[in-house]
Design a protein around this motif. Structure first.
Motif, PDB file in Angstrom:
ATOM      1  N   ASN A 221    -108.866 -39.446  72.897  1.00 14.74           N
ATOM      2  CA  ASN A 221    -110.262 -38.973  72.819  1.00 14.74           C
ATOM      3  C   ASN A 221    -110.833 -38.992  71.398  1.00 14.74           C
ATOM      4  O   ASN A 221    -112.021 -38.751  71.206  1.00 14.74           O
ATOM      5  CB  ASN A 221    -110.400 -37.567  73.441  1.00 14.74           C
ATOM      6  N   VAL A 222    -109.968 -39.294  70.407  1.00 13.21           N
ATOM      7  CA  VAL A 222    -110.420 -39.166  69.013  1.00 13.21           C
ATOM      8  C   VAL A 222    -111.570 -40.116  68.675  1.00 13.21           C
ATOM      9  O   VAL A 222    -112.512 -39.754  67.968  1.00 13.21           O
ATOM     10  CB  VAL A 222    -109.225 -39.348  68.033  1.00 13.21           C
ATOM     11  N   ARG A 223    -111.511 -41.327  69.229  1.00 12.67           N
ATOM     12  CA  ARG A 223    -112.519 -42.318  68.860  1.00 12.67           C
ATOM     13  C   ARG A 223    -113.928 -41.914  69.324  1.00 12.67           C
ATOM     14  O   ARG A 223    -114.883 -42.000  68.567  1.00 12.67           O
ATOM     15  CB  ARG A 223    -112.132 -43.671  69.455  1.00 12.67           C
ATOM     16  N   ASN A 224    -114.014 -41.420  70.568  1.00 19.05           N
ATOM     17  CA  ASN A 224    -115.319 -40.991  71.085  1.00 19.05           C
ATOM     18  C   ASN A 224    -115.872 -39.805  70.304  1.00 19.05           C
ATOM     19  O   ASN A 224    -117.074 -39.699  70.083  1.00 19.05           O
ATOM     20  CB  ASN A 224    -115.218 -40.595  72.563  1.00 19.05           C
ATOM     21  N   LEU A 225    -114.962 -38.904  69.925  1.00 13.17           N
ATOM     22  CA  LEU A 225    -115.424 -37.736  69.169  1.00 13.17           C
ATOM     23  C   LEU A 225    -115.929 -38.165  67.795  1.00 13.17           C
ATOM     24  O   LEU A 225    -116.994 -37.750  67.342  1.00 13.17           O
ATOM     25  CB  LEU A 225    -114.281 -36.721  69.027  1.00 13.17           C
ATOM     26  N   LEU A 226    -115.163 -39.041  67.143  1.00  9.88           N
ATOM     27  CA  LEU A 226    -115.543 -39.436  65.781  1.00  9.88           C
ATOM     28  C   LEU A 226    -116.763 -40.363  65.752  1.00  9.88           C
ATOM     29  O   LEU A 226    -117.332 -40.602  64.696  1.00  9.88           O
ATOM     30  CB  LEU A 226    -114.358 -40.077  65.054  1.00  9.88           C
ATOM     31  N   ALA A 227    -117.162 -40.848  66.918  1.00 10.42           N
ATOM     32  CA  ALA A 227    -118.371 -41.679  66.975  1.00 10.42           C
ATOM     33  C   ALA A 227    -119.633 -40.822  66.899  1.00 10.42           C
ATOM     34  O   ALA A 227    -120.729 -41.319  66.650  1.00 10.42           O
ATOM     35  CB  ALA A 227    -118.380 -42.486  68.271  1.00 10.42           C
ATOM     36  N   VAL A 228    -119.475 -39.515  67.117  1.00 11.22           N
ATOM     37  CA  VAL A 228    -120.641 -38.619  67.113  1.00 11.22           C
ATOM     38  C   VAL A 228    -121.138 -38.435  65.670  1.00 11.22           C
ATOM     39  O   VAL A 228    -120.344 -38.209  64.748  1.00 11.22           O
ATOM     40  CB  VAL A 228    -120.260 -37.247  67.730  1.00 11.22           C
ATOM     41  N   GLU A 229    -122.454 -38.526  65.481  1.00 13.45           N
ATOM     42  CA  GLU A 229    -123.059 -38.509  64.136  1.00 13.45           C
ATOM     43  C   GLU A 229    -122.589 -37.325  63.273  1.00 13.45           C
ATOM     44  O   GLU A 229    -122.240 -37.502  62.117  1.00 13.45           O
ATOM     45  CB  GLU A 229    -124.598 -38.489  64.295  1.00 13.45           C
TER      46      GLU A 229
END
Ligand code: PEP
Length: 254
Positions: A221-229
């Motif tokens: 899930n790290v990638r989706n979270l880190l995509a958040v502005e």
């Protein structure tokens, strides 16, 4: 704007790992870190291992931190450790107000500003944790709780100190539960925190402050979270204890 803030990946071991497994993990992480120019990585280890861990980490960009501190310089505070003591055994950073400290050990909102002051004055970079319980979220009190936690902690923080201070949004219901906030829920809370800091310390500080997400972060899930502005990094508990789960988190996007 996000690209002006270096991603920060932090592992919180809590009261886990023995000395030998911990040092093995540090050696593995150290071998996989680049020069630290594109991301900041740190581990927050049990205080009894700080000296050994910082000795092994030496010569690498890996940050080594403590999980708590007490704000007085010295005195009759049995079982507590001061900022200077933590510095002396190799810590360069510290977690302040983790939800387990607040909820299991009864730490009070009012202590946080003094803990932040003690850390900053001793050149320890603090991560201040804030976050609501499930009951507070269900009662639509998330913003109110975050505001209270920020207001009580930021009493004595100056705008020029914001680059040394990180905030972690850690919804209590997502810590160690396997339940992760959706990117939308996290985005809303992070936006609220950044706006609050902008209102308190000014636009420059609001843009500069790094806000981490914590709560059941894993390699999936790290990638989706880190995509958040407004998410500038992650604070990782369980998944920071093993190379096969922590290394992919450190190497997100590589
Ligand atoms: C934490 O220790 O701050 C944490 C978020 O734990 P976990 O990743 O295990 O939920």
């Amino acid at each position: 704007m996000k690209d002006t803030r270096k991603p920060y990946i932090a592992g919180n071991w809590k009261m886990n790992l023995d000395r030998s497994r911990g040092l093995d993990l540090i050696k593995t992480i150290k071998g996989r870190l680049g020069d630290g120019s594109d991301r900041e990585v740190a581990v927050f280890v049990p205080a009894c291992y700080l000296a050994d861990v910082s000795a092994v980490a030496q010569g690498s960009p890996l940050g080594v931190g403590a999980q708590n501190l007490w704000y007085e310089k010295e005195g009759a505070f049995t079982g507590e450790l001061s900022a200077a003591m933590l510095r002396e055994v190799g810590a360069d950073r510290v977690i302040v107000g983790h939800s387990e400290r607040r909820h299991v050990f009864g730490e009070k909102d009012e202590w946080m500003s003094r803990k932040l002051r003690a850390a900053l004055d001793s050149h320890l970079m603090p991560i201040l944790c804030v976050g609501e319980t499930l009951e507070e979220r269900k009662g639509n009190r998330t913003d109110r709780v975050l505001k209270r936690q920020l207001e009580t902690a930021f009493l004595d923080v100056k705008p020029e100190e914001i680059r040394r201070l990180t905030v972690a949004y850690e919804p209590v219901w997502a810590i160690g539960t396997g339940e992760v906030a959706t990117p939308e829920q996290a985005a809303e809370a992070h936006r609220f925190i950044r706006r609050w800091i902008t209102g308190r310390l000014g636009a420059e500080a609001g843009l500069a402050v790094r806000i981490l997400y914590g709560g059941s972060v894993n390699p999936g899930n790290v990638r989706n979270l880190l995509a958040v502005e407004d998410i500038d990094g992650v604070l990782v508990g369980g998944a920071s204890l093993r190379p096969d789960t922590f290394i992919p988190i450190i190497e997100f996007g590589l």
